[in-house]
Design an enzyme around this catalytic site. Structure first.
Site, PDB file in Angstrom:
ATOM      1  N   ASP A  32       0.814  -1.218   0.000  1.00 35.88           N
ATOM      2  CA  ASP A  32       0.000   0.000   0.000  1.00 35.88           C
ATOM      3  C   ASP A  32       0.846   1.266   0.000  1.00 35.88           C
ATOM      4  OD1 ASP A  32      -2.066  -1.780   0.242  1.00 35.88           O
ATOM      5  OD2 ASP A  32      -2.892  -0.920   2.084  1.00 35.88           O
ATOM      6  N   ASP A  33       0.269   2.312  -0.567  1.00 36.84           N
ATOM      7  CA  ASP A  33       0.706   3.725  -0.391  1.00 36.84           C
ATOM      8  C   ASP A  33       1.812   4.230  -1.314  1.00 36.84           C
ATOM      9  OD1 ASP A  33      -1.140   3.532   1.633  1.00 36.84           O
ATOM     10  OD2 ASP A  33       0.280   3.823   3.278  1.00 36.84           O
ATOM     11  N   HIS A  83      -5.842   3.045  -4.585  1.00 39.28           N
ATOM     12  CA  HIS A  83      -5.834   3.331  -3.142  1.00 39.28           C
ATOM     13  C   HIS A  83      -6.233   4.809  -2.965  1.00 39.28           C
ATOM     14  CE1 HIS A  83      -5.032   2.047   0.885  1.00 39.28           C
ATOM     15  NE2 HIS A  83      -3.931   2.742   1.067  1.00 39.28           N
ATOM     16  N   HIS A  87      -5.415   9.581  -0.599  1.00 45.28           N
ATOM     17  CA  HIS A  87      -5.323   8.792   0.630  1.00 45.28           C
ATOM     18  C   HIS A  87      -6.027   9.444   1.817  1.00 45.28           C
ATOM     19  CE1 HIS A  87      -3.408   6.165   3.731  1.00 45.28           C
ATOM     20  NE2 HIS A  87      -3.355   5.312   2.727  1.00 45.28           N
ATOM     21  N   HIS A 176       3.701  -2.174   3.431  1.00 46.98           N
ATOM     22  CA  HIS A 176       3.655  -0.780   3.000  1.00 46.98           C
ATOM     23  C   HIS A 176       4.868  -0.385   2.170  1.00 46.98           C
ATOM     24  CE1 HIS A 176       0.367  -0.805   5.818  1.00 46.98           C
ATOM     25  NE2 HIS A 176      -0.072   0.262   5.172  1.00 46.98           N
TER      26      HIS A 176
HETATM   27 ZN    ZN Z   1      -2.864   3.310   2.791  1.00 39.28          ZN
END
Ligand code: ZN
Length: 211
Positions: A32-33, A83, A87, A176
């Protein structure tokens, strides 16, 4: 303790519009991210060396800033998921704002990379009726997790504890691709792979785990 790594079955059943576990008896890696220059290249190297295909839930802002990394993810046959663009916690936004956060991500992927997005993970795993409705309208498949590594705490021992105790043959693992876990991400990946091999589990590609 368990539920901070693996959500309770009742939650998974209640919200079964989300995918929590892999559909095959194989483990899925998700990141993620990202993408960001500080971590993505090292993650991609690790995945390639170990012949793993992963799902990257990217953030639109990072996609805009780092188009080269997006191209690397795509050309190395990983999958990119939505995503959202900024965010934000979607549960605090209006329906129209949620729609924009989702749509603008898909739009930049289509426009700049000719890439059709299929999957979405709402930031922080937060959702409500309005979020679900916008996800459905965008025709995306929402993917959650069954193995939160808590790598964002930047403590390798926490990751090791969770993986040793709660990793299953059909886990969807969250890691992450971000500064929060920069110092421990590669050691975390090495440890996970060690455990996967030790338990004789298999790692799957996003398409087979999410079919
Ligand atoms: Zn996230």
């Amino acid at each position: 303790m368990k539920y901070s790594y693996d959500p309770p079955d009742i939650i998974k059943k209640l919200f079964n519009v989300f995918q929590w576990n892999s559909n095959s008896s194989k483990i899925l890696f998700t990141f993620d991210d990202g993408p960001i220059p500080e971590t993505t290249p090292w993650i991609l190297d690790f995945l390639n060396q170990n012949k793993i295909k992963a799902l990257f839930f990217c953030v639109g802002n990072n996609v805009k800033k780092n188009p080269g990394l997006v191209n690397d993810i795509i050309s190395e046959n990983h999958v990119i998921g939505n995503h959202t663009f900024n965010h934000k916690r979607l549960t605090r936004l209006s329906g129209e704002e949620i729609r924009k956060e989702i749509f603008e991500f898909n739009s930049i992927l289509k426009k700049n990379f000719n890439y059709d997005v299929k999957y979405i993970r709402p930031p922080h795993g937060r959702f409500n009726k309005s979020v679900v409705s916008q996800i459905n309208k965008a025709n995306l498949k929402p993917v959650m997790w069954s193995m939160l590594t808590r790598d964002y705490k930047n403590d390798l021992n926490l990751v090791k504890f969770g993986i040793s105790k709660y990793l299953q043959s059909n886990s969807i693992i969250v890691l992450h691709d971000s500064l929060k876990s920069k110092d421990i991400i590669i050691d975390s990946l090495k440890f996970i792979l060690e455990k996967v091999n030790e338990k004789k589990y298999h790692i799957g590609e996003p398409s087979e785990c999410l079919r």
